[in-house]
Design an enzyme around this catalytic site. Structure first.
Site, PDB file in Angstrom:
ATOM      1  N   SER A  33      55.405   2.411 -86.825  1.00 14.28           N
ATOM      2  CA  SER A  33      56.835   2.601 -86.850  1.00 14.28           C
ATOM      3  C   SER A  33      57.484   2.053 -85.572  1.00 14.28           C
ATOM      4  O   SER A  33      56.895   1.271 -84.842  1.00 14.28           O
ATOM      5  CB  SER A  33      57.150   4.085 -87.006  1.00 14.28           C
ATOM      6  N   ARG A  34      58.699   2.552 -85.281  1.00 12.29           N
ATOM      7  CA  ARG A  34      59.456   2.036 -84.145  1.00 12.29           C
ATOM      8  C   ARG A  34      60.470   3.072 -83.675  1.00 12.29           C
ATOM      9  O   ARG A  34      60.970   3.878 -84.461  1.00 12.29           O
ATOM     10  CB  ARG A  34      60.171   0.760 -84.593  1.00 12.29           C
TER      11      ARG A  34
END
Length: 230
Positions: free
Chosen positions: A188-189
């Site tokens: 993810s981020r």
């Protein structure tokens, strides 16, 4: 620090059921084939490692903004914070930290303050390293109001593999710098929107450590930094 502590890290409670599932599947695989069983062992160890939750030494000086995630700085650019947070419709400096499936995925508060708003928005699952992930992907956004009234937005963004954003905090909660507030499962981020006229002290490609790496300093007038890749 003992040698054992270098390799064995505490596991976040969110990971227990996943490790149990991986272990159960591994036991079944051993009944089918020892080769498949040992592959299952490797995947179970990886699952445990994914949900690791190591202790971090968070700097406590006033004005410091720390990275909310382990990973690599993938983007630094001007962007408007998510509309659902109700912040002014003005472009701020956004620092994006991309987390691969090998990074620690526990997210930590970049600053101390009160959580003024939390907003979840469903979306798509593009590769989190892409720019369009900020606008199109599933996300959970937090607005943290600091003691001086300034606000910082931090956004959890699901990625190509991630399918579950977890947030432990609630609107109105008070958080400390480096305090755990959530995690994202399997790649993810994290985006951080800095206050106006605050420059990042990191560069694209830099490796970040959640709760430790100083991302920016509210008290500094240092210009944006550049970096050399060796």
């Amino acid at each position: 620090m003992k040698m054992r502590d270098t390799f064995l890290k505490p596991m976040h409670p969110e990971g227990r059921k996943f490790v149990a599932i991986f272990a159960a599947v591994t036991a079944v695989l051993f009944l089918v084939s020892s080769v498949l069983g040992w592959i299952g062992v490797g995947l179970t160890v990886w699952c445990y490692y994914f949900f690791r939750d190591p202790v971090r030494a968070t700097p406590v000086r006033d004005g410091l903004i720390v990275s909310p995630a382990d990973g690599v700085v993938s983007l630094i650019e001007k962007a408007v914070p998510p509309a659902e947070l109700g912040m002014p419709d003005e472009a701020l400096t956004r620092v994006s930290v991309f987390m691969s499936v090998f990074n620690c995925h526990v997210n930590r508060a970049p600053v101390a303050g009160r959580i003024a708003a939390i907003a979840y928005r469903p979306g798509k699952f593009f590769n989190a390293s892409l720019d369009k992930a900020s606008s199109d992907n599933e996300r959970n956004s937090l607005c943290i109001e600091m003691a001086d009234g300034r606000k910082i937005a931090v956004v959890q963004i699901a990625g190509l593999v991630a399918r579950r954003i977890v947030c432990f905090s609630a609107t109105g909660d008070t958080v400390k710098t480096g305090e755990r507030f959530g995690l994202i499962r399997f790649g993810s981020r994290l985006d951080v929107y800095l206050p106006d006229d605050v420059h990042p002290m990191v560069s694209v490609g830099q490796t970040m450590i959640s709760g430790e790496t100083v991302l920016a300093d509210l008290t500094s007038d240092e210009p944006p930094r550049s970096a050399r890749a060796d």
